[in-house]
Scaffold this motif. Structure first.
Motif, PDB file in Angstrom:
ATOM      1  N   ILE A  32       0.832  -1.212   0.000  1.00 31.64           N
ATOM      2  CA  ILE A  32       0.000   0.000   0.000  1.00 31.64           C
ATOM      3  C   ILE A  32       0.862   1.256   0.000  1.00 31.64           C
ATOM      4  CG2 ILE A  32      -1.608   1.344   1.411  1.00 31.64           C
ATOM      5  CD1 ILE A  32      -2.977  -1.298   2.137  1.00 31.64           C
ATOM      6  N   VAL A  33       1.929   1.259   0.760  1.00 30.97           N
ATOM      7  CA  VAL A  33       2.819   2.423   0.788  1.00 30.97           C
ATOM      8  C   VAL A  33       3.453   2.634  -0.596  1.00 30.97           C
ATOM      9  CG1 VAL A  33       5.001   3.292   1.750  1.00 30.97           C
ATOM     10  CG2 VAL A  33       3.269   2.347   3.261  1.00 30.97           C
ATOM     11  N   GLY A  34       3.842   1.547  -1.260  1.00 34.15           N
ATOM     12  CA  GLY A  34       4.400   1.663  -2.605  1.00 34.15           C
ATOM     13  C   GLY A  34       3.386   2.216  -3.592  1.00 34.15           C
ATOM     14  N   LEU A 114       9.470  -0.151  -5.388  1.00 33.20           N
ATOM     15  CA  LEU A 114      10.559   0.244  -6.288  1.00 33.20           C
ATOM     16  C   LEU A 114      10.095   1.331  -7.252  1.00 33.20           C
ATOM     17  CD1 LEU A 114      12.405  -3.021  -7.418  1.00 33.20           C
ATOM     18  CD2 LEU A 114      13.361  -1.057  -6.239  1.00 33.20           C
ATOM     19  N   LEU A 115       8.888   1.187  -7.763  1.00 40.06           N
ATOM     20  CA  LEU A 115       8.346   2.184  -8.678  1.00 40.06           C
ATOM     21  C   LEU A 115       8.039   3.482  -7.949  1.00 40.06           C
ATOM     22  CD1 LEU A 115       7.602   2.360 -11.676  1.00 40.06           C
ATOM     23  CD2 LEU A 115       5.294   1.680 -11.065  1.00 40.06           C
ATOM     24  N   GLY A 116       7.515   3.371  -6.732  1.00 35.29           N
ATOM     25  CA  GLY A 116       7.135   4.559  -5.976  1.00 35.29           C
ATOM     26  C   GLY A 116       8.314   5.330  -5.399  1.00 35.29           C
ATOM     27  N   PHE A 117       9.267   4.624  -4.837  1.00 36.32           N
ATOM     28  CA  PHE A 117      10.394   5.276  -4.171  1.00 36.32           C
ATOM     29  C   PHE A 117      11.627   5.379  -5.057  1.00 36.32           C
ATOM     30  CE2 PHE A 117       7.888   3.742  -0.551  1.00 36.32           C
ATOM     31  CZ  PHE A 117       7.783   4.905   0.165  1.00 36.32           C
ATOM     32  N   GLY A 118      11.613   4.724  -6.205  1.00 33.64           N
ATOM     33  CA  GLY A 118      12.760   4.736  -7.108  1.00 33.64           C
ATOM     34  C   GLY A 118      12.848   6.019  -7.916  1.00 33.64           C
ATOM     35  N   SER A 119      13.713   5.987  -8.900  1.00 34.08           N
ATOM     36  CA  SER A 119      13.970   7.187  -9.708  1.00 34.08           C
ATOM     37  C   SER A 119      13.050   7.301 -10.920  1.00 34.08           C
ATOM     38  CB  SER A 119      15.420   7.171 -10.191  1.00 34.08           C
ATOM     39  OG  SER A 119      15.636   6.034 -11.013  1.00 34.08           O
TER      40      SER A 119
END
Length: 167
Positions: A32-34, A114-119
């Motif tokens: 959910i966070v992502g 990875l999609l949410g917190f990544g670049s």
């Protein structure tokens, strides 16, 4: 086996069950966070990730698909195909490849964060497909033309339909 041994084994089973539930809830929270961060990157409200049907509506807005897809996402068996397709369009909207889509389907609790917190940057609906001119890396830039640009029987504006033979 006496009375105390059965109580001990049921206590162990309850402890294992509680541990599994805690791990399951932790995975759901990470997922959910992502999704929350992905929604915010796309300019949508992050809290929409926690509302069951509304999060699908927001995902459809992110990838630019019509709302009729909600119906397809609610029909059993059909929803699996459309959810994989939706995940593919989400990954493409962030400039990722089909390999990332496979990761989102198999390990969503890893790939959504990875999609949410990544670049990755939000590029718009199905950005990679638009940049490639079709699905995947099509060298002809036209997914419906297997002949390339020359000898294309589908792209002649002066073409007229054949006349029927006179009998």
């Amino acid at each position: 086996m006496n009375e105390y041994e059965s109580y001990e084994s049921s206590g162990i089973a309850a402890g294992i069950g509680a541990g599994v539930i805690i791990i399951y809830l932790a995975i759901i929270v990470v997922l959910i966070v992502g999704m929350w961060k992905v929604f915010e990157k796309a300019g949508k409200p992050g809290w929409a990730a926690i509302i069951p049907i509304y999060n699908l509506i927001i995902l459809l807005e992110i990838v630019g698909k019509p709302m009729i897809w909600i119906l397809w996402l609610l029909i059993p068996c059909v929803n699996i195909v459309f959810m994989v397709w939706l995940y593919n369009l989400v990954s493409k909207s962030f400039g990722k490849s089909e390999g990332f889509t496979v990761g989102m389907v198999i390990f969503p609790f890893i790939f959504w964060p990875l999609l949410g917190f990544g670049s990755a940057k939000y590029l718009g609906p199905s950005a990679a497909e638009a940049q490639n001119g079709g699905f995947g890396n099509n060298p002809f830039n036209n997914p419906n033309n297997p002949f390339g640009n020359q000898n294309n029987p589908f792209n002649n504006p002066n073409d007229t339909p054949p006349t029927p033979p006179v009998v």
